[in-house]
Design an enzyme around this catalytic site. Structure first.
Site, short mmCIF file in Angstrom:
data_model
loop_
_atom_site.label_atom_id
_atom_site.label_comp_id
_atom_site.label_asym_id
_atom_site.label_seq_id
_atom_site.Cartn_x
_atom_site.Cartn_y
_atom_site.Cartn_z
N GLU A 94 28.16 52.00 65.89
CA GLU A 94 27.21 50.94 65.56
C GLU A 94 25.79 51.48 65.45
O GLU A 94 25.40 52.37 66.21
CB GLU A 94 27.20 49.82 66.61
N THR A 95 25.07 50.91 64.50
CA THR A 95 23.63 51.11 64.39
C THR A 95 23.00 49.75 64.61
O THR A 95 23.38 48.77 63.96
CB THR A 95 23.24 51.67 63.01
#
Length: 181
Positions: A94-95
């Site tokens: 995830e970003t």
């Protein structure tokens, strides 16, 4: 970030990606990213912006351990397409992207393939960046997600605690989804 031995900054001079957690960019680039994804990203990123990009290993204080997430503070939202492209470049689970609006931080999470509606370790990583890298005054942070969830984060010395909303389970009667899984 390196792509085929070339600094991404050389290919895309309009973007400056800066990792600030004691690792050089060679350690963070996944050399196995598909060439067609690299080409699409390079051809399609045409906006001009300098982004600060933190790679944080949640749940661990040592480099290369824990659950990595990238955190990118923004002044205003980029298009969903550009957020997804940046998440593809980061190539971690995830970003997290966030903007500050008054006393709350609006937070969104992207995998390399899609936007998530909630992500614990990337929220923890974002709180770490706000408290420690951006020198947030106070011991509480309130995040608001795109779907309207309010996430309360508190800090007590070096411990960050998160209070997430509850979501009642939903019945799904799609046999084909279960078979496919």
């Amino acid at each position: 970030i390196l792509i085929d031995g070339t600094e991404l900054g050389d290919l895309l001079p309009m973007i400056d990606v800066d990792y600030d957690v004691g690792m050089d960019s060679n350690e963070m680039y996944d050399e196995n990213i598909a060439p067609e994804i690299k080409n699409d990203i390079i051809q399609d990123l045409t906006f001009v912006m300098i982004l600060k990009n933190y790679r944080i290993n949640a749940f661990n204080s040592e480099n290369l351990f824990g659950n990595p997430a990238c955190v990118i503070p923004l002044e205003s939202w980029l298009s969903d397409d550009n957020l997804l492209k940046i998440a593809k470049i980061n190539n971690v689970s995830e970003t997290a992207f966030f903007i500050k609006k008054k006393s709350k931080f609006h937070l969104r999470w992207f995998t390399p393939d899609l936007e998530m509606d909630l992500c614990g370790h990337a929220t923890l990583a974002t709180a770490h960046v706000i408290f420690n890298e951006m020198n947030h005054q106070g011991d509480t942070i309130t995040f608001k997600s795109k779907i309207g969830d309010i996430l309360e984060i508190t800090r007590n010395k070096d411990i960050i605690s998160m209070n997430f909303p509850t979501r009642p389970p939903k019945k799904i009667y799609k046999k084909e989804l279960i078979e496919e899984a």
